[in-house]
Design a protein around this motif. Structure first.
Motif, PDB file in Angstrom:
ATOM      1  N   ARG A 129       0.641  -1.205  -0.142  1.00 30.99           N
ATOM      2  CA  ARG A 129       0.444   0.414  -0.042  1.00 30.99           C
ATOM      3  C   ARG A 129       0.832   1.104   0.187  1.00 30.99           C
ATOM      4  N   ALA A 130       2.126   1.007   0.127  1.00 26.84           N
ATOM      5  CA  ALA A 130       2.961   2.302   0.446  1.00 26.84           C
ATOM      6  C   ALA A 130       3.017   3.052  -0.857  1.00 26.84           C
ATOM      7  N   VAL A 131       3.245   2.287  -1.862  1.00 24.37           N
ATOM      8  CA  VAL A 131       3.654   2.814  -2.849  1.00 24.37           C
ATOM      9  C   VAL A 131       2.722   1.826  -3.887  1.00 24.37           C
ATOM     10  N   GLU A 132       1.678   1.725  -3.595  1.00 25.16           N
ATOM     11  CA  GLU A 132       0.459   1.600  -4.917  1.00 25.16           C
ATOM     12  C   GLU A 132       0.282   2.585  -5.438  1.00 25.16           C
ATOM     13  N   GLY A 133      -0.166   4.103  -4.263  1.00 28.58           N
ATOM     14  CA  GLY A 133      -0.828   5.262  -4.436  1.00 28.58           C
ATOM     15  C   GLY A 133       0.375   6.173  -5.352  1.00 28.58           C
ATOM     16  N   MET A 134       1.414   6.025  -5.597  1.00 29.10           N
ATOM     17  CA  MET A 134       2.650   6.518  -5.892  1.00 29.10           C
ATOM     18  C   MET A 134       2.228   6.928  -7.610  1.00 29.10           C
ATOM     19  N   LYS A 135       2.393   7.903  -7.754  1.00 27.79           N
ATOM     20  CA  LYS A 135       2.194   8.517  -9.502  1.00 27.79           C
ATOM     21  C   LYS A 135       2.755   7.712 -10.160  1.00 27.79           C
ATOM     22  N   GLY A 136       2.291   6.907 -11.892  1.00 32.05           N
ATOM     23  CA  GLY A 136       3.362   7.094 -11.997  1.00 32.05           C
ATOM     24  C   GLY A 136       3.692   5.215 -12.127  1.00 32.05           C
ATOM     25  N   VAL A 137       3.162   4.614 -10.781  1.00 30.71           N
ATOM     26  CA  VAL A 137       3.630   3.495 -10.456  1.00 30.71           C
ATOM     27  C   VAL A 137       2.357   2.479 -11.387  1.00 30.71           C
ATOM     28  N   THR A 138       2.382   1.220 -11.987  1.00 26.58           N
ATOM     29  CA  THR A 138       2.123   0.545 -13.048  1.00 26.58           C
ATOM     30  C   THR A 138       1.404  -0.669 -12.326  1.00 26.58           C
ATOM     31  N   GLN A 139       2.752  -1.192 -11.880  1.00 28.53           N
ATOM     32  CA  GLN A 139       2.819  -2.820 -11.370  1.00 28.53           C
ATOM     33  C   GLN A 139       3.538  -3.463  -9.858  1.00 28.53           C
ATOM     34  N   VAL A 140       2.681  -3.667  -9.339  1.00 29.89           N
ATOM     35  CA  VAL A 140       3.835  -3.980  -7.438  1.00 29.89           C
ATOM     36  C   VAL A 140       4.501  -5.016  -7.219  1.00 29.89           C
ATOM     37  N   ASP A 141       4.974  -5.801  -7.373  1.00 31.40           N
ATOM     38  CA  ASP A 141       4.465  -6.926  -6.729  1.00 31.40           C
ATOM     39  C   ASP A 141       5.489  -7.434  -5.648  1.00 31.40           C
ATOM     40  N   VAL A 142       5.006  -8.522  -4.666  1.00 34.08           N
ATOM     41  CA  VAL A 142       5.984  -8.333  -3.669  1.00 34.08           C
ATOM     42  C   VAL A 142       5.978  -9.903  -3.200  1.00 34.08           C
ATOM     43  N   GLU A 143       7.258 -10.110  -2.670  1.00 30.32           N
ATOM     44  CA  GLU A 143       8.052 -11.615  -2.322  1.00 30.32           C
ATOM     45  C   GLU A 143       8.472 -11.638  -0.987  1.00 30.32           C
ATOM     46  N   PRO A 144       7.600 -11.210  -0.351  1.00 35.03           N
ATOM     47  CA  PRO A 144       8.107 -11.730   1.656  1.00 35.03           C
ATOM     48  C   PRO A 144       8.876 -12.408   1.656  1.00 35.03           C
ATOM     49  N   LYS A 145       9.016 -14.461   1.217  1.00 34.59           N
ATOM     50  CA  LYS A 145       9.943 -14.859   1.229  1.00 34.59           C
ATOM     51  C   LYS A 145      11.105 -14.696   1.024  1.00 34.59           C
ATOM     52  N   ALA A 155      12.419   5.625  -0.522  1.00 34.58           N
ATOM     53  CA  ALA A 155      12.146   6.570   0.646  1.00 34.58           C
ATOM     54  C   ALA A 155      10.650   6.797   1.157  1.00 34.58           C
ATOM     55  N   ARG A 156      10.058   7.021   0.313  1.00 31.33           N
ATOM     56  CA  ARG A 156       8.458   6.516   0.297  1.00 31.33           C
ATOM     57  C   ARG A 156       8.681   5.233   0.968  1.00 31.33           C
ATOM     58  N   VAL A 157       9.086   4.534   0.757  1.00 30.43           N
ATOM     59  CA  VAL A 157       8.779   3.057   1.506  1.00 30.43           C
ATOM     60  C   VAL A 157       9.435   3.271   2.650  1.00 30.43           C
ATOM     61  N   ALA A 158      10.695   3.751   3.025  1.00 31.76           N
ATOM     62  CA  ALA A 158      11.048   3.662   4.133  1.00 31.76           C
ATOM     63  C   ALA A 158      10.326   4.903   5.009  1.00 31.76           C
ATOM     64  N   HIS A 159       9.427   5.509   4.583  1.00 30.73           N
ATOM     65  CA  HIS A 159       9.251   6.527   5.175  1.00 30.73           C
ATOM     66  C   HIS A 159       7.355   6.587   6.089  1.00 30.73           C
ATOM     67  N   ARG A 160       7.289   5.738   4.531  1.00 27.75           N
ATOM     68  CA  ARG A 160       5.766   5.090   5.248  1.00 27.75           C
ATOM     69  C   ARG A 160       5.648   4.178   6.160  1.00 27.75           C
ATOM     70  N   THR A 161       6.363   3.312   5.722  1.00 29.49           N
ATOM     71  CA  THR A 161       6.754   1.865   6.409  1.00 29.49           C
ATOM     72  C   THR A 161       7.083   1.986   7.787  1.00 29.49           C
ATOM     73  N   GLY A 162       7.996   2.689   7.782  1.00 33.63           N
ATOM     74  CA  GLY A 162       9.113   2.454   8.774  1.00 33.63           C
ATOM     75  C   GLY A 162       9.917   1.526   9.335  1.00 33.63           C
ATOM     76  N   LYS A 163      10.415   0.673   8.185  1.00 31.37           N
ATOM     77  CA  LYS A 163      11.213  -0.584   7.386  1.00 31.37           C
ATOM     78  C   LYS A 163      11.973  -0.057   6.802  1.00 31.37           C
TER      79      LYS A 163
END
Length: 154
Positions: A45-61, A78-86
């Motif tokens: 959700r941190a990156v889905e709302g970014m302007k210009g993003v067309t696809q997001v894939d997450v591999e938690p493993k 920067a956005r992932v680090a700021h929004r998630t705190g990770k």
């Protein structure tokens, strides 16, 4: 097409405004630690709302986030680090068969996913020993005064 560009420049109403450069379509791979489904959802959700993003894939493993679109890699990290705190960083690994010396110091990483090693060509301190093609060159650079990570026996 050159005539149309010239005519459109003549009748352009944006005085002094610079033309916006369009970002390139690219794939950005990011390493983010994800422990559970909640972390995975938060990162997505941190990156889905970014302007210009067309696809997001997450591999938690593999703790890997892949973002495809017209985005700037530094802004995505920067956005992932700021929004998630990770802690987020660009994907530091390359496939095992791409590296000339996968077991050189600094290249082999126990935390890397299976089949991957750390990208030694990006880091100048590691790349001196990892790029060496012969054993003799490797040992001479290991004891060289120009090498900041050299062994100091004397």
């Amino acid at each position: 097409m050159g005539v149309l560009d010239h005519v459109s420049d003549l009748f352009d109403c944006s005085y002094g405004h610079s033309k916006k450069k369009r970002k390139q379509f690219q794939t950005v791979e990011i390493k983010v630690k994800m422990d559970c489904e909640g972390c995975e959802r938060k990162v997505r959700r941190a990156v889905e709302g970014m302007k210009g993003v067309t696809q997001v894939d997450v591999e938690p493993k593999h703790h890997k986030l892949t973002v495809v679109g017209y985005v700037d890699p530094a802004k995505v990290v920067a956005r992932v680090a700021h929004r998630t705190g990770k802690k987020a960083e660009l994907w530091p690994y390359v496939p095992y068969d791409v590296v000339a010396h996968p077991y050189a110091p600094g290249v082999y990483d126990k935390k890397a996913p299976p089949g991957y090693v750390r990208n030694a060509y990006e880091d100048p301190q590691i790349s001196q020993l990892a790029r060496a093609s012969s054993t003799e060159v490797r040992y001479t650079t290991a004891f060289s005064d120009e090498n900041p990570a050299a062994c100091s026996i004397m």
